[in-house]
Write an enzyme that holds these catalytic residues in place. Structure first.
Site, mmCIF file in Angstrom:
data_model
loop_
_atom_site.group_PDB
_atom_site.id
_atom_site.type_symbol
_atom_site.label_atom_id
_atom_site.label_comp_id
_atom_site.label_asym_id
_atom_site.label_seq_id
_atom_site.Cartn_x
_atom_site.Cartn_y
_atom_site.Cartn_z
ATOM 1 N N VAL A 172 -94.819 -10.932 13.473
ATOM 2 C CA VAL A 172 -94.921 -10.733 12.329
ATOM 3 C C VAL A 172 -94.587 -11.599 11.457
ATOM 4 O O VAL A 172 -94.793 -11.720 10.228
ATOM 5 C CB VAL A 172 -94.228 -9.175 12.032
ATOM 6 N N TYR A 212 -79.431 -8.067 6.946
ATOM 7 C CA TYR A 212 -80.352 -6.872 7.107
ATOM 8 C C TYR A 212 -80.550 -5.899 5.835
ATOM 9 O O TYR A 212 -81.669 -5.458 5.731
ATOM 10 C CB TYR A 212 -79.589 -6.169 8.275
ATOM 11 N N THR A 227 -80.185 -0.962 17.952
ATOM 12 C CA THR A 227 -78.579 -0.555 17.616
ATOM 13 C C THR A 227 -77.818 -0.733 18.836
ATOM 14 O O THR A 227 -76.672 -1.260 18.669
ATOM 15 C CB THR A 227 -78.648 0.825 17.070
#
Length: 254
Positions: free
Chosen positions: A65, A156, A194
């Site tokens: 992406v 983030y 995670t």
């Protein structure tokens, strides 16, 4: 339910975690679907998890992406396979952790390139096709980190706050063309993303204790919890929902 019969869907990040869960859920509801990911091995697991009937409606494509050429080629191939595009789910993303004063610039740039710029690039290429349907839907992924303080993950958090603003902007810009755009805001979801997060060795866990949601005693959510929310909002059941956030966080931001 078969809310996606006849609906043509592209899901990025579909080789694992939340993206994979969404792809499988929408396939179960009848979608014609392209699953895209940078991880070809992950895409194989998505195919394996689908039923034989669902595989007939599933196509996989390799996608980075953060690479404009990869995005352009992938969206074009997806539209060719599907014969158009009704729903885009931008689930591709990465997490990196570290003390902000020690964070290398290349790490900062990488997180923003995938999470924010990647969302922009895929959406930009998909928009003409989504507008053509006059009922197109873009589902983007924010995070509770964009709304509540999260230590050690400034890049983030910044990337996800940018996704919030981007989603609101396109929701208004294209509303008269029938496009809807919605942010999904997950809390702590148990995925490889995670589980693989590498916090600083001296991280202060008292600063992190507030992060899990309260449902089920603070247990991490599951990809299917997020997939259910996406399945609703991107279907006609969510036809009056746009330019907003849907939190799937177990009450983390209460």
């Amino acid at each position: 339910m078969r809310r996606y019969d006849g609906r043509r869907v592209l899901v990025t990040g579909a080789g694992s975690g939340i993206g994979q869960g969404i792809a499988l859920r929408l396939l179960s509801e009848g979608a014609q679907l392209v699953a895209a990911d940078i991880n070809d091995e992950g895409l194989k697991t998505t195919i394996e998890a689908a039923t034989e009937e669902q595989r007939a409606r599933l196509h996989t494509l390799t996608l980075d992406v953060a690479d404009p050429e990869s995005v352009s080629a992938t969206v074009s191939a997806a539209v060719e396979f599907l014969g158009g595009l009704d729903v885009l789910v931008n689930a591709a993303g990465i997490m990196r952790a570290g003390h902000t004063h020690e964070l290398p610039l290349d790490v900062w740039n990488k997180v923003l390139a995938v999470n924010l710029t990647g969302t922009f690039l895929v959406t930009q290429q998909a928009l003409p096709h989504l507008i053509e349907t006059q009922r197109g839907v873009v589902v983007n992924f924010s995070s509770t980190s964009a709304f509540g303080s999260v230590p050690y993950m400034s890049a983030y958090a910044a990337s996800k706050a940018g996704v919030n603003a981007f989603t609101h902007a396109i929701a208004l810009e294209y509303v008269k063309q029938g496009l809807r755009a919605v942010n999904i805001v997950p809390g702590g979801i148990g995925t490889g993303l995670t589980a693989g997060l590498d916090l600083p060795a001296d991280a202060d866990w008292s600063l992190l204790a507030r992060l899990p949601g309260w449902i089920e005693g603070g247990m991490l959510g599951k990809p299917e919890d997020v997939a259910g929310a996406v399945a609703m909002v991107a279907s006609d059941d969510g036809r009056y929902i746009t330019g907003t956030e849907i939190r799937v966080d177990g009450g983390a931001l209460m």
